[in-house]
Design a protein around this motif. Structure first.
Motif, mmCIF file in Angstrom:
data_model
loop_
_atom_site.group_PDB
_atom_site.id
_atom_site.type_symbol
_atom_site.label_atom_id
_atom_site.label_comp_id
_atom_site.label_asym_id
_atom_site.label_seq_id
_atom_site.Cartn_x
_atom_site.Cartn_y
_atom_site.Cartn_z
ATOM 1 N N ALA A 225 0.814 -1.213 0.000
ATOM 2 C CA ALA A 225 0.000 0.000 0.000
ATOM 3 C C ALA A 225 0.852 1.270 0.000
ATOM 4 O O ALA A 225 0.534 2.240 -0.687
ATOM 5 C CB ALA A 225 -0.945 -0.003 1.196
ATOM 6 N N ARG A 243 -4.813 -2.460 -11.212
ATOM 7 C CA ARG A 243 -5.417 -1.183 -10.815
ATOM 8 C C ARG A 243 -4.371 -0.307 -10.146
ATOM 9 O O ARG A 243 -3.305 -0.777 -9.756
ATOM 10 C CB ARG A 243 -6.540 -1.430 -9.783
ATOM 11 N N ASP A 246 -4.649 2.692 -4.880
ATOM 12 C CA ASP A 246 -5.811 3.220 -4.161
ATOM 13 C C ASP A 246 -7.101 2.558 -4.624
ATOM 14 O O ASP A 246 -7.948 2.168 -3.803
ATOM 15 C CB ASP A 246 -5.914 4.742 -4.358
ATOM 16 N N ASP A 247 -7.267 2.426 -5.934
ATOM 17 C CA ASP A 247 -8.479 1.796 -6.470
ATOM 18 C C ASP A 247 -8.579 0.342 -6.050
ATOM 19 O O ASP A 247 -9.671 -0.162 -5.757
ATOM 20 C CB ASP A 247 -8.497 1.890 -7.999
ATOM 21 N N PHE A 249 -7.446 -1.205 -3.339
ATOM 22 C CA PHE A 249 -7.838 -1.404 -1.946
ATOM 23 C C PHE A 249 -9.226 -0.834 -1.653
ATOM 24 O O PHE A 249 -9.929 -1.328 -0.778
ATOM 25 C CB PHE A 249 -6.807 -0.767 -1.010
ATOM 26 N N THR A 250 -9.627 0.199 -2.404
ATOM 27 C CA THR A 250 -10.941 0.796 -2.180
ATOM 28 C C THR A 250 -12.057 -0.056 -2.761
ATOM 29 O O THR A 250 -13.094 -0.274 -2.128
ATOM 30 C CB THR A 250 -11.004 2.203 -2.817
ATOM 31 N N CYS A 251 -11.830 -0.564 -3.987
ATOM 32 C CA CYS A 251 -12.892 -1.311 -4.657
ATOM 33 C C CYS A 251 -12.313 -2.400 -5.557
ATOM 34 O O CYS A 251 -12.319 -2.278 -6.793
ATOM 35 C CB CYS A 251 -13.763 -0.348 -5.477
ATOM 36 N N GLU A 253 -12.049 -5.526 -7.891
ATOM 37 C CA GLU A 253 -13.074 -6.049 -8.790
ATOM 38 C C GLU A 253 -13.143 -7.574 -8.797
ATOM 39 O O GLU A 253 -14.230 -8.146 -8.842
ATOM 40 C CB GLU A 253 -12.806 -5.547 -10.218
ATOM 41 N N ARG A 258 -10.312 -9.722 -3.832
ATOM 42 C CA ARG A 258 -11.059 -9.511 -2.584
ATOM 43 C C ARG A 258 -10.676 -10.553 -1.548
ATOM 44 O O ARG A 258 -10.606 -10.268 -0.345
ATOM 45 C CB ARG A 258 -12.560 -9.541 -2.860
#
Length: 291
Positions: A225, A243, A246-247, A249-251, A253, A258
């Motif tokens: 991170a 990705r 930031d993307d 860990f935030t969302c 796909e 996950r």
């Protein structure tokens, strides 16, 4: 950074073990990496993440063609030259000088019967630099990486260093020729948490100061991170998600991503509740290998 011409472009890269090279037999070639595409730009830090056996290290080793028995398909374009099929003479000019690599275990990466000074200066002396000048540059790099009394310790041997200091020595040998790209293959795995943080800080610092591109290979999403600009996730030899950090860990796909994030233990978690595994996420969401 996105407008900069890539240093390294992997285009549909596939890596396989030919049938005749397979240990224990087997029919047909064994595919280790399948049609992977990835770019790295100057000064960019990219993390290649996945479980053991996902093809991360094979991808890294294939960039430098360290395993000549493997079969490569697709393209590995370094600056303006193709490395797939390139002659060994060209590859020797790239290895160490333009692309360097740090391996997982600093003890096995260092020769126990050669002094630290000999090993850090070697990337320069093998290219014809006078020994005295190479020695001075080795001292400078060790000092830059925080090795105390660097000039005196040039005469020491790897067994006289701690694990963290050995990793600094390996980094010094990789950086002394001022490459454009550093491949770091799980460089913190054999180190304790405190030393891991120091090594990651050094990588980030040197990347900024030298405009050094870094391909950081790890199975642990938790440590990328603060280091990576982008994260590429591998599963069974395939790239399933790429990705910005930031993307990701935030969302995230892909269910595999996950799962990698969700299976990391948390200090605030209920100890009576079983931690979900990557397999739980994959089976629940019906993931396939490809994104």
């Amino acid at each position: 950074m996105d407008t900069t011409t890539p240093l390294l472009t992997l285009d549909r890269l596939s890596v396989s073990v030919p049938e005749r090279e397979r240990i224990g037999g087997g029919v047909g070639d064994l595919t280790l990496v399948e049609e992977l595409s990835l770019q790295i730009r100057p000064g960019e830090r990219v993390a290649l993440v996945g479980e053991s056996g996902s093809g991360k290290s094979m991808t890294a080793r294939s960039i430098l063609r360290l395993d000549p028995h493997l079969r490569l398909a697709g393209s590995i374009r370094w600056k303006d030259q193709e490395l797939v099929g390139a002659p060994e003479r060209r590859l020797r000019r790239v290895r160490g000088r333009e692309i360097s690599m740090i391996f997982q275990d600093p003890m096995t990466a260092l020769n126990p019967v050669l002094t630290i000074g000999e090993q850090v200066a070697e990337p320069l002396t093998v290219r014809g630099m006078p020994k005295r000048k190479a020695h001075a540059k080795a001292v400078e790099m060790l000092d830059r990486l925080g090795v105390p009394k660097a000039k005196e310790r040039m005469r020491a041997y790897p067994g006289q260093f701690s694990g963290g200091m050995r990793q600094r020595v390996v980094m010094a040998a990789a950086l002394v020729a001022q490459p454009d790209l550093l491949i770091a293959d799980e460089p913190t795995t054999a180190l304790d948490v405190r030393v891991q943080e120091q090594v990651l800080d050094l990588l980030e610092e040197q990347s900024r100061e030298m405009n050094l591109a870094v391909l950081f290979i790890t199975h642990d999403l938790g440590i990328v991170a603060g280091l990576a600009h982008r994260v590429a996730v591998m599963l069974r030899g395939c790239l399933v998600e790429e990705r910005t950090v930031d993307d990701l860990f935030t969302c995230p796909e892909h269910p595999y991503t996950r799962g990698l994030i969700g299976s990391v233990p948390r200090l605030d978690a209920d100890p009576d509740v079983r931690l979900k595994t990557v397999a739980d996420y994959m089976s629940t969401e019906g993931a396939t290998t490809h994104a």
